[in-house]
Design a protein around this motif. Structure first.
Motif, PDB file in Angstrom:
ATOM      1  N   LEU A   1      62.331  38.878  14.730  1.00 32.45           N
ATOM      2  CA  LEU A   1      61.699  40.012  15.395  1.00 32.45           C
ATOM      3  C   LEU A   1      62.377  40.229  16.744  1.00 32.45           C
ATOM      4  CD1 LEU A   1      59.465  42.148  15.403  1.00 32.45           C
ATOM      5  CD2 LEU A   1      57.933  40.404  16.376  1.00 32.45           C
ATOM      6  N   LEU A   2      62.932  41.425  16.941  1.00 32.85           N
ATOM      7  CA  LEU A   2      63.702  41.731  18.137  1.00 32.85           C
ATOM      8  C   LEU A   2      62.908  42.544  19.157  1.00 32.85           C
ATOM      9  CD1 LEU A   2      66.960  42.790  16.292  1.00 32.85           C
ATOM     10  CD2 LEU A   2      66.436  40.546  17.279  1.00 32.85           C
ATOM     11  N   CYS A   3      62.152  43.512  18.672  1.00 31.16           N
ATOM     12  CA  CYS A   3      61.479  44.443  19.570  1.00 31.16           C
ATOM     13  C   CYS A   3      60.278  45.036  18.850  1.00 31.16           C
ATOM     14  CB  CYS A   3      62.474  45.545  19.965  1.00 31.16           C
ATOM     15  SG  CYS A   3      61.877  46.712  21.186  1.00 31.16           S
ATOM     16  N   THR A   4      59.203  45.268  19.593  1.00 30.25           N
ATOM     17  CA  THR A   4      58.025  45.939  19.049  1.00 30.25           C
ATOM     18  C   THR A   4      57.664  47.112  19.953  1.00 30.25           C
ATOM     19  OG1 THR A   4      56.435  44.586  20.260  1.00 30.25           O
ATOM     20  CG2 THR A   4      57.114  43.790  18.075  1.00 30.25           C
ATOM     21  N   ALA A   5      57.000  48.096  19.368  1.00 32.26           N
ATOM     22  CA  ALA A   5      56.559  49.244  20.166  1.00 32.26           C
ATOM     23  C   ALA A   5      55.294  49.841  19.565  1.00 32.26           C
ATOM     24  CB  ALA A   5      57.649  50.309  20.234  1.00 32.26           C
ATOM     25  N   GLU A   6      54.462  50.334  20.445  1.00 30.78           N
ATOM     26  CA  GLU A   6      53.322  51.164  20.078  1.00 30.78           C
ATOM     27  C   GLU A   6      53.636  52.543  20.641  1.00 30.78           C
ATOM     28  OE1 GLU A   6      50.899  49.889  18.134  1.00 30.78           O
ATOM     29  OE2 GLU A   6      51.969  47.982  18.249  1.00 30.78           O
ATOM     30  N   VAL A   7      53.683  53.545  19.770  1.00 34.14           N
ATOM     31  CA  VAL A   7      54.094  54.886  20.176  1.00 34.14           C
ATOM     32  C   VAL A   7      53.009  55.880  19.786  1.00 34.14           C
ATOM     33  CG1 VAL A   7      55.874  56.670  19.956  1.00 34.14           C
ATOM     34  CG2 VAL A   7      56.515  54.246  19.763  1.00 34.14           C
ATOM     35  N   VAL A   8      52.547  56.661  20.763  1.00 32.54           N
ATOM     36  CA  VAL A   8      51.561  57.708  20.499  1.00 32.54           C
ATOM     37  C   VAL A   8      52.298  59.044  20.525  1.00 32.54           C
ATOM     38  CG1 VAL A   8      49.449  58.855  21.260  1.00 32.54           C
ATOM     39  CG2 VAL A   8      49.708  56.366  21.539  1.00 32.54           C
ATOM     40  N   VAL A   9      52.198  59.763  19.409  1.00 37.40           N
ATOM     41  CA  VAL A   9      52.831  61.072  19.268  1.00 37.40           C
ATOM     42  C   VAL A   9      51.727  62.114  19.171  1.00 37.40           C
ATOM     43  CG1 VAL A   9      54.271  62.497  17.756  1.00 37.40           C
ATOM     44  CG2 VAL A   9      54.868  60.112  18.157  1.00 37.40           C
ATOM     45  N   VAL A  10      51.931  63.233  19.868  1.00 47.22           N
ATOM     46  CA  VAL A  10      50.937  64.306  19.873  1.00 47.22           C
ATOM     47  C   VAL A  10      51.558  65.563  19.269  1.00 47.22           C
ATOM     48  CG1 VAL A  10      49.445  65.743  21.314  1.00 47.22           C
ATOM     49  CG2 VAL A  10      49.813  63.338  21.898  1.00 47.22           C
ATOM     50  N   SER A  11      50.792  66.239  18.439  1.00 47.48           N
ATOM     51  CA  SER A  11      51.186  67.519  17.862  1.00 47.48           C
ATOM     52  C   SER A  11      50.826  68.615  18.853  1.00 47.48           C
ATOM     53  CB  SER A  11      50.420  67.717  16.543  1.00 47.48           C
ATOM     54  OG  SER A  11      50.602  69.003  16.030  1.00 47.48           O
ATOM     55  N   VAL A  12      51.826  69.431  19.241  1.00 47.16           N
ATOM     56  CA  VAL A  12      51.578  70.494  20.220  1.00 47.16           C
ATOM     57  C   VAL A  12      52.130  71.827  19.722  1.00 47.16           C
ATOM     58  CG1 VAL A  12      51.643  68.889  22.194  1.00 47.16           C
ATOM     59  CG2 VAL A  12      53.724  70.131  21.530  1.00 47.16           C
ATOM     60  N   SER A  13      51.582  72.883  20.281  1.00 46.14           N
ATOM     61  CA  SER A  13      52.088  74.229  20.021  1.00 46.14           C
ATOM     62  C   SER A  13      53.438  74.378  20.716  1.00 46.14           C
ATOM     63  CB  SER A  13      51.107  75.263  20.574  1.00 46.14           C
ATOM     64  OG  SER A  13      51.747  76.518  20.714  1.00 46.14           O
ATOM     65  N   ALA A  14      54.430  74.907  20.010  1.00 47.35           N
ATOM     66  CA  ALA A  14      55.759  75.116  20.588  1.00 47.35           C
ATOM     67  C   ALA A  14      55.713  76.159  21.703  1.00 47.35           C
ATOM     68  CB  ALA A  14      56.745  75.545  19.505  1.00 47.35           C
ATOM     69  N   GLN A  15      54.758  77.077  21.640  1.00 44.68           N
ATOM     70  CA  GLN A  15      54.666  78.126  22.652  1.00 44.68           C
ATOM     71  C   GLN A  15      53.956  77.649  23.920  1.00 44.68           C
ATOM     72  OE1 GLN A  15      53.848  78.831  19.342  1.00 44.68           O
ATOM     73  NE2 GLN A  15      55.834  79.778  18.995  1.00 44.68           N
ATOM     74  N   THR A  16      52.838  76.965  23.755  1.00 42.94           N
ATOM     75  CA  THR A  16      52.005  76.613  24.905  1.00 42.94           C
ATOM     76  C   THR A  16      52.126  75.159  25.339  1.00 42.94           C
ATOM     77  OG1 THR A  16      50.115  75.962  23.543  1.00 42.94           O
ATOM     78  CG2 THR A  16      50.295  78.313  24.164  1.00 42.94           C
ATOM     79  N   MET A  17      52.692  74.322  24.468  1.00 42.31           N
ATOM     80  CA  MET A  17      52.769  72.872  24.686  1.00 42.31           C
ATOM     81  C   MET A  17      51.384  72.228  24.809  1.00 42.31           C
ATOM     82  SD  MET A  17      55.892  72.280  24.255  1.00 42.31           S
ATOM     83  CE  MET A  17      56.161  70.602  24.742  1.00 42.31           C
ATOM     84  N   LYS A  18      50.374  72.897  24.288  1.00 38.07           N
ATOM     85  CA  LYS A  18      49.011  72.363  24.249  1.00 38.07           C
ATOM     86  C   LYS A  18      48.797  71.682  22.893  1.00 38.07           C
ATOM     87  CE  LYS A  18      47.407  74.551  27.995  1.00 38.07           C
ATOM     88  NZ  LYS A  18      47.117  73.891  29.202  1.00 38.07           N
ATOM     89  N   PRO A  19      47.976  70.627  22.853  1.00 37.20           N
ATOM     90  CA  PRO A  19      47.721  69.939  21.593  1.00 37.20           C
ATOM     91  C   PRO A  19      47.153  70.866  20.522  1.00 37.20           C
ATOM     92  CG  PRO A  19      46.889  68.657  23.432  1.00 37.20           C
ATOM     93  CD  PRO A  19      47.286  70.004  23.980  1.00 37.20           C
ATOM     94  N   VAL A  20      47.606  70.656  19.286  1.00 32.53           N
ATOM     95  CA  VAL A  20      47.055  71.345  18.112  1.00 32.53           C
ATOM     96  C   VAL A  20      46.737  70.289  17.064  1.00 32.53           C
ATOM     97  CG1 VAL A  20      48.200  73.558  18.505  1.00 32.53           C
ATOM     98  CG2 VAL A  20      49.340  71.832  17.129  1.00 32.53           C
ATOM     99  N   ARG A  21      45.619  70.491  16.375  1.00 33.58           N
ATOM    100  CA  ARG A  21      45.181  69.527  15.361  1.00 33.58           C
ATOM    101  C   ARG A  21      46.224  69.366  14.265  1.00 33.58           C
ATOM    102  NH1 ARG A  21      40.271  67.702  15.967  1.00 33.58           N
ATOM    103  NH2 ARG A  21      40.006  66.927  13.875  1.00 33.58           N
ATOM    104  N   LEU A  22      46.334  68.150  13.792  1.00 30.69           N
ATOM    105  CA  LEU A  22      47.182  67.869  12.639  1.00 30.69           C
ATOM    106  C   LEU A  22      46.554  68.511  11.413  1.00 30.69           C
ATOM    107  CD1 LEU A  22      47.647  64.104  13.476  1.00 30.69           C
ATOM    108  CD2 LEU A  22      49.445  65.833  13.599  1.00 30.69           C
TER     109      LEU A  22
END
Length: 135
Positions: free
Chosen positions: A101-122
């Motif tokens: 095991l070399l590296c671990t990560a916890e990554v949070v990705v958010v879905s956003v509107s390309a126009q407003t950059m505001k979150p949009v539901r998956l």
């Protein structure tokens, strides 16, 4: 279930000593997440055409061992949880030859509107396609 994506370490991934430069693990993790989506029929470009982008909101990374030039790596991706506009990924990079095991990560990705950059539901369709990789 986890998704596995293989890599080989090239010169461009390393520092002057032939050790993988720390930030490149984030690139490896990004590619593996993208390939997981591609494997289940979700193309980033297609989402973009629909006005949706995935942006990284948070990363917690832990470096444990060094990968070196020409090492073969396996990057694993699991989904810890899906809620609203967020997907929380757990990722690991291992040396393929000995499963170190070399590296671990916890990554949070958010879905956003390309126009407003505001979150949009998956969408329920997207959730259905990736749910098999949820722990």
């Amino acid at each position: 279930m986890s998704f596995e994506f293989p890599f080989r370490v090239y010169v461009e991934d390393t520092d002057m000593g032939g050790i993988v430069y720390y930030v490149n693990y984030l690139k490896f993790f990004e590619r593996a997440r993208t390939e997981l989506l591609r494997a289940v029929g979700i193309e980033q470009f297609g989402l973009q055409q629909q006005g949706v982008l995935f942006v990284v909101h948070d990363v917690q990374c832990r470096y444990l061992q060094s990968a070196k030039l020409d090492d073969e790596l396996i990057v694993e991706v699991e989904i810890q949880r899906i809620s609203g506009a967020r997907i929380c990924f757990s990722q690991r990079a291992l040396r393929a030859s000995d499963n170190t095991l070399l590296c671990t990560a916890e990554v949070v990705v958010v879905s956003v509107s390309a126009q407003t950059m505001k979150p949009v539901r998956l969408t329920s369709d997207l959730i259905e396609k990736i749910k098999d990789f949820t722990v």
